[in-house]
Write an enzyme that holds these catalytic residues in place. Sequence first.
Site, PDB file in Angstrom:
ATOM      1  N   SER A   1       0.842  -1.196   0.000  1.00 37.60           N
ATOM      2  CA  SER A   1       0.000   0.000   0.000  1.00 37.60           C
ATOM      3  C   SER A   1       0.873   1.240   0.000  1.00 37.60           C
ATOM      4  CB  SER A   1      -0.900   0.019   1.237  1.00 37.60           C
ATOM      5  OG  SER A   1      -1.537   1.283   1.386  1.00 37.60           O
TER       6      SER A   1
ATOM      7  N   TYR B   1      -2.196  -1.590  10.183  1.00 36.47           N
ATOM      8  CA  TYR B   1      -2.165  -1.939   8.765  1.00 36.47           C
ATOM      9  C   TYR B   1      -0.947  -1.326   8.083  1.00 36.47           C
ATOM     10  CZ  TYR B   1      -3.487  -1.631   3.819  1.00 36.47           C
ATOM     11  OH  TYR B   1      -3.486  -1.692   2.443  1.00 36.47           O
TER      12      TYR B   1
END
Length: 269
Positions: free
Chosen positions: A140, A153
């Site tokens: 990401s 995350y």
Amino acid sequence: MGAGARGVEPGVAVVTGGASGIGRAIAARLVRGAHRVVLTDRDEAAARRTAAQLGARAGLRLDVRDPQAHHDVAAAAGELGRVRAWFNNAGVAPDGDLAALSDAQVREVVEVNLLGALWGTRAAFQAFGSQGGDVVITSSLFGLGPAPGLSAYAATQAALISLATSVHGETPPGVRIHALCPDGVDTEMLEAMNPAGAGHALLHSGRGLLTPEEVARVAVGLLGSRRVVRSLPAWRGAMVRGSGLVPGPATRALPRVVGRGRRAAARAD
């Protein structure tokens, strides 16, 4: 992606987390490029159903937290021919401040996102053998800098980027590893987040959400390349990476970024 791109011939490709979102889009693109796709997911029924819909060769259950399960998938893939590509795509994204997450949520995000990619990469290298291949990790853009509201995350995504850059220096000739770092993507994972949370707003704070198909195009396009880390879009990657160098000022600017993301999310609704 077919035989013409960078000289990579179609072969067997494994896609984890392939029953929905980015994984499904990657599998669909690979099938169109004549790859023999082994699509995996924690939900076996969804994996089988999606494989049948897309024309993948197999839909298998895979809990990416289990190292032996990866080797079992690799063995099944090897029965279909030469394994040329492995997409470590499975992931979870609990949103919320670190202190607000449960112990189970923290453990799951580390085990699925990080351990899953570690086990998958090891299994992929074994499956490639001496002929080589490509590992593509879906990371990401928020692994490149601070992401309040997505801290657990984001920590795993930063670790995935480090995994790719470190393993790149260990791979023998013919083996390549890549980390793809997209901005916010319009998937079920995003839909499951708290719409009032900072994490949800951060993922909406760019110039519009990416589609799974846009991410899949770039992911499959990495096959055969020497690009180790690829942010999507590049300008956002540079911006987020820069915020990681100056986290103090970046944190002070966070309310404006979150506000922009919330307005964008409201327009999208």
